[in-house]
Design an enzyme around this catalytic site. Structure first.
Site, short mmCIF file in Angstrom:
data_model
loop_
_atom_site.label_atom_id
_atom_site.label_comp_id
_atom_site.label_asym_id
_atom_site.label_seq_id
_atom_site.Cartn_x
_atom_site.Cartn_y
_atom_site.Cartn_z
N TYR A 186 -7.21 60.45 17.69
CA TYR A 186 -6.24 59.54 18.31
C TYR A 186 -5.67 60.12 19.61
O TYR A 186 -4.53 59.86 19.97
CB TYR A 186 -5.12 59.19 17.32
CG TYR A 186 -5.67 58.63 16.02
CD1 TYR A 186 -6.29 57.39 16.00
CD2 TYR A 186 -5.60 59.37 14.84
CE1 TYR A 186 -6.82 56.89 14.82
CE2 TYR A 186 -6.14 58.87 13.65
CZ TYR A 186 -6.74 57.63 13.65
OH TYR A 186 -7.27 57.13 12.48
N ARG A 197 0.44 60.32 21.48
CA ARG A 197 1.03 60.50 20.14
C ARG A 197 2.49 60.97 20.17
O ARG A 197 3.30 60.43 19.42
CB ARG A 197 0.17 61.43 19.27
CG ARG A 197 -1.27 60.94 19.09
CD ARG A 197 -2.04 61.65 17.99
NE ARG A 197 -1.50 61.30 16.69
CZ ARG A 197 -0.68 62.05 16.00
NH1 ARG A 197 -0.31 63.23 16.45
NH2 ARG A 197 -0.21 61.63 14.86
N TYR A 255 4.76 58.22 18.37
CA TYR A 255 5.15 58.49 16.96
C TYR A 255 6.06 59.71 16.84
O TYR A 255 6.19 60.26 15.75
CB TYR A 255 3.91 58.77 16.10
CG TYR A 255 2.73 57.90 16.34
CD1 TYR A 255 2.72 56.56 15.92
CD2 TYR A 255 1.60 58.40 16.97
CE1 TYR A 255 1.61 55.76 16.14
CE2 TYR A 255 0.48 57.60 17.19
CZ TYR A 255 0.50 56.28 16.78
OH TYR A 255 -0.60 55.50 17.00
N GLY A 273 -6.94 58.24 5.65
CA GLY A 273 -5.50 58.53 5.63
C GLY A 273 -5.07 59.92 5.27
O GLY A 273 -3.89 60.25 5.38
N CYS A 296 5.57 58.05 35.27
CA CYS A 296 6.95 57.66 35.57
C CYS A 296 7.63 57.01 34.38
O CYS A 296 7.95 55.82 34.42
CB CYS A 296 6.95 56.73 36.77
SG CYS A 296 6.13 57.50 38.15
N GLU A 297 7.79 57.76 33.32
CA GLU A 297 8.51 57.28 32.14
C GLU A 297 9.17 58.48 31.48
O GLU A 297 8.54 59.54 31.36
CB GLU A 297 7.55 56.68 31.10
CG GLU A 297 6.78 55.52 31.60
CD GLU A 297 6.69 54.40 30.57
OE1 GLU A 297 7.47 54.37 29.60
OE2 GLU A 297 5.81 53.54 30.78
N GLY A 345 -10.68 59.74 9.11
CA GLY A 345 -10.78 59.86 10.56
C GLY A 345 -10.15 61.18 10.98
O GLY A 345 -10.83 62.17 11.24
N ARG A 346 -8.82 61.18 10.97
CA ARG A 346 -8.05 62.33 11.44
C ARG A 346 -8.50 63.66 10.82
O ARG A 346 -8.65 64.66 11.52
CB ARG A 346 -6.58 62.11 11.10
CG ARG A 346 -5.64 63.18 11.61
CD ARG A 346 -4.23 63.00 11.02
NE ARG A 346 -3.81 61.64 10.95
CZ ARG A 346 -3.06 61.01 11.86
NH1 ARG A 346 -2.65 61.65 12.92
NH2 ARG A 346 -2.72 59.74 11.69
N1 LLP Z 1 -9.57 53.10 7.50
C1 LLP Z 1 -8.76 52.15 8.00
C2 LLP Z 1 -8.92 50.78 7.54
C3 LLP Z 1 -7.78 52.50 8.95
O1 LLP Z 1 -6.98 51.55 9.43
C4 LLP Z 1 -7.66 53.85 9.38
C5 LLP Z 1 -6.66 54.24 10.37
C6 LLP Z 1 -8.55 54.80 8.83
C7 LLP Z 1 -9.47 54.39 7.88
C8 LLP Z 1 -8.51 56.25 9.22
O2 LLP Z 1 -7.32 56.85 8.90
P1 LLP Z 1 -7.16 58.45 9.07
O3 LLP Z 1 -8.07 59.10 8.06
O4 LLP Z 1 -7.52 58.79 10.46
O5 LLP Z 1 -5.74 58.69 8.80
N2 LLP Z 1 -2.94 56.36 15.96
C9 LLP Z 1 -2.30 56.91 14.79
C10 LLP Z 1 -3.12 56.71 13.53
C11 LLP Z 1 -3.49 55.26 13.28
C12 LLP Z 1 -4.36 55.07 12.06
C13 LLP Z 1 -4.91 53.68 11.99
N3 LLP Z 1 -5.83 53.44 10.92
C14 LLP Z 1 -1.99 58.38 15.04
O6 LLP Z 1 -2.25 58.88 16.13
O7 LLP Z 1 -1.41 59.05 14.18
#
Ligand code: LLP
Length: 429
Positions: free
Chosen positions: A387, A328, A332, A252, A358-359, A291-292
């Site tokens: 993402y 994205r 969002y 997160g 087409c949106e 992740g991000r």
């Molecule tokens: N762990 C769990 C249980 C999660 O659900 C997620 C992300 C992560 C870790 C990794 O989170 P990060 O470090 O990437 O923030 N598609 C959206 C983001 C969706 C995140 C879903 N869960 C976007 O493009 O902003």
């Protein structure tokens, strides 16, 4: 191999080597890559992913820790392989993601945590057979299913309950997860009782507690607040004789999609300090699931300008990339910086950058001040490594983009562009 930790990481690996050159990823010109592999094209810097990984690894060095990369952010096999080589574990949310880890980095299978609110028996069986690190269980019903499948397999299942700490984190409502009203986790007030009951089941091994409060969270404070609640629960259970050995703080941590002066190293230090303070004298293993933060800024989506058109007062720059490549902004209202690959002289103009789908929602930027571009020019959408490709689709029967990984001075294709054959292969007319 552990890369050295840079004093200060620039927030992005994309820059103009000099005012006359094209935008580059490290030493590799994006113009050259577009010529070689076509557009739309995702380009990632392996060096930056490794640098970001090293930042977490160094900041958590004082504790027994495991960095479980959230596969959903970018699940390219080459990126999984790269991270496994650095010592990463993986956070997965489906059997499909587990298959990817097994293929890309079979040696990392014992470092996998399986999250997600809706695991099926088939997925649980695959994970049990694989011998993953632990299941992050999100409901009592899931725990019952896990016990039943473990019994059938004749294997004890290690689990953490994913608790919902009821902590608010400032982010987009679609990616906030830590409030009681969200579908995620188990109310932290009910967790102790579930651990007590699970302790009586010989097919279950209570191993830890996990929490994940949302994504793109810019401040360290909510992470600390959530972990404090988790620490309290772990302390309480220990006193009762249920000794949990792992705390998973989830993912997160957010990045800055706007500026170029983001100090990633400072951000990670602040985050690690918040976790460390909340954990106090906990002597088990700390897991995190970024992740991000690891991959977003390492990637750009390179697109070609097809046309420019005016409708009323608006100027539209139409690119060959669309919402199916990077959803994205549409989903969002996310901001991605857009740079011309080879800048032209002239004053910036206010334009909408859109794709051919087409949106009306198919846009990358609205009323954005952009340096002048003309049909045929290349543009780069920055911070698209997380993402982006992972959420792409074949909407409008558009083939998915190719992906290139830049390692040191060299670029290599890690996914070829889809063909019409690929798109139609599963269909029965
Ligand atoms: N762990 C769990 C249980 C999660 O659900 C997620 C992300 C992560 C870790 C990794 O989170 P990060 O470090 O990437 O923030 N598609 C959206 C983001 C969706 C995140 C879903 N869960 C976007 O493009 O902003």
């Amino acid at each position: 191999m552990t890369p050295s930790v840079p004093e200060q990481t620039s927030s992005r690996p994309f820059h103009y080597p000099d005012p006359k050159s094209a935008l580059s990823c490290g030493k590799v010109s994006l113009e050259r890559l577009a010529r070689e592999y076509g557009t739309p094209l995702y380009v990632y810097s392996a060096d930056q992913i490794a640098e970001r990984f090293a930042l977490f690894d160094a900041a958590l060095a004082g504790r027994d820790h495991l960095i479980c990369y959230a596969v959903k952010a970018n699940s390219a096999l080459a990126i999984l392989k790269l991270l496994a080589g650095l010592g990463a574990g993986f956070d997965i949310v489906s059997g499909g993601e587990l298959e990817r880890v097994i293929r890309a980095a079979p040696e990392a299978r014992a470092q996998v945590v399986f999250s997600g609110v809706g695991k099926t028996s088939v997925e649980i069986d695959l994970a049990l057979a694989t011998g993953i690190f632990e299941f992050n269980v999100e409901s009592e019903a899931e725990l019952e299913l896990l016990a039943a499948r473990a019994r059938k397999a004749g294997k004890r299942a290690r689990f953490s309950l994913r608790v919902n700490p009821d902590v608010f984190a400032e982010t987009h409502p679609y990616i906030s997860t830590g409030l009681r009203e969200h579908k995620f986790g188990i109310d932290i007030r009910l967790a102790a009782e579930i651990y007590r009951r699970a302790a009586k089941n010989r097919w279950l091994e209570a191993h830890g507690v996990s929490v994940h409060i949302g994504s793109q969270i810019r401040s360290a404070e909510p992470f600390g607040a959530a972990l404090q609640r988790v620490s309290k629960l772990v302390g309480q259970l220990r006193r009762e004789g249920i000794a949990l050995r792992a705390i998973d703080a989830g993912g997160g941590l957010g990045i800055d999609y706007h500026g170029d002066s983001f100090d990633a190293a400072a951000k990670v230090r602040e985050y690690a300090q918040a976790l460390d303070a909340a954990l106090g004298d906990f002597d088990g293993r700390l897991l995190i699931e970024p992740g991000r933060f690891l991959v977003a800024q390492a990637g750009a989506l390179v697109a070609r300008v097809l046309f420019q058109k005016k409708n009323g007062k608006k100027t539209f720059v139409v690119t060959d990339a669309a919402m199916n490549d990077l959803i994205r902004p549409a989903l969002y209202q996310a901001h991605h910086e857009i740079l011309p690959v080879r800048p032209r002289a002239g004053r910036p103009r206010v334009v909408d950058v859109v794709g051919p789908v087409c949106e009306t929602g198919d846009f990358f930027a609205r009323d954005r001040k952009l340096r002048p571009v003309e049909a045929g020019d290349l543009v780069a959408l920055l911070d698209a490594g997380a993402y982006g490709m992972a959420q792409s689709s074949n909407y409008n029967t558009r083939a998915r983009a190719a992906e290139v990984l830049v390692e040191g001075g060299r670029a290599r294709l890690i996914r070829r562009r889809e063909t019409m054959e690929d798109l139609l292969a599963a269909e029965i007319p």
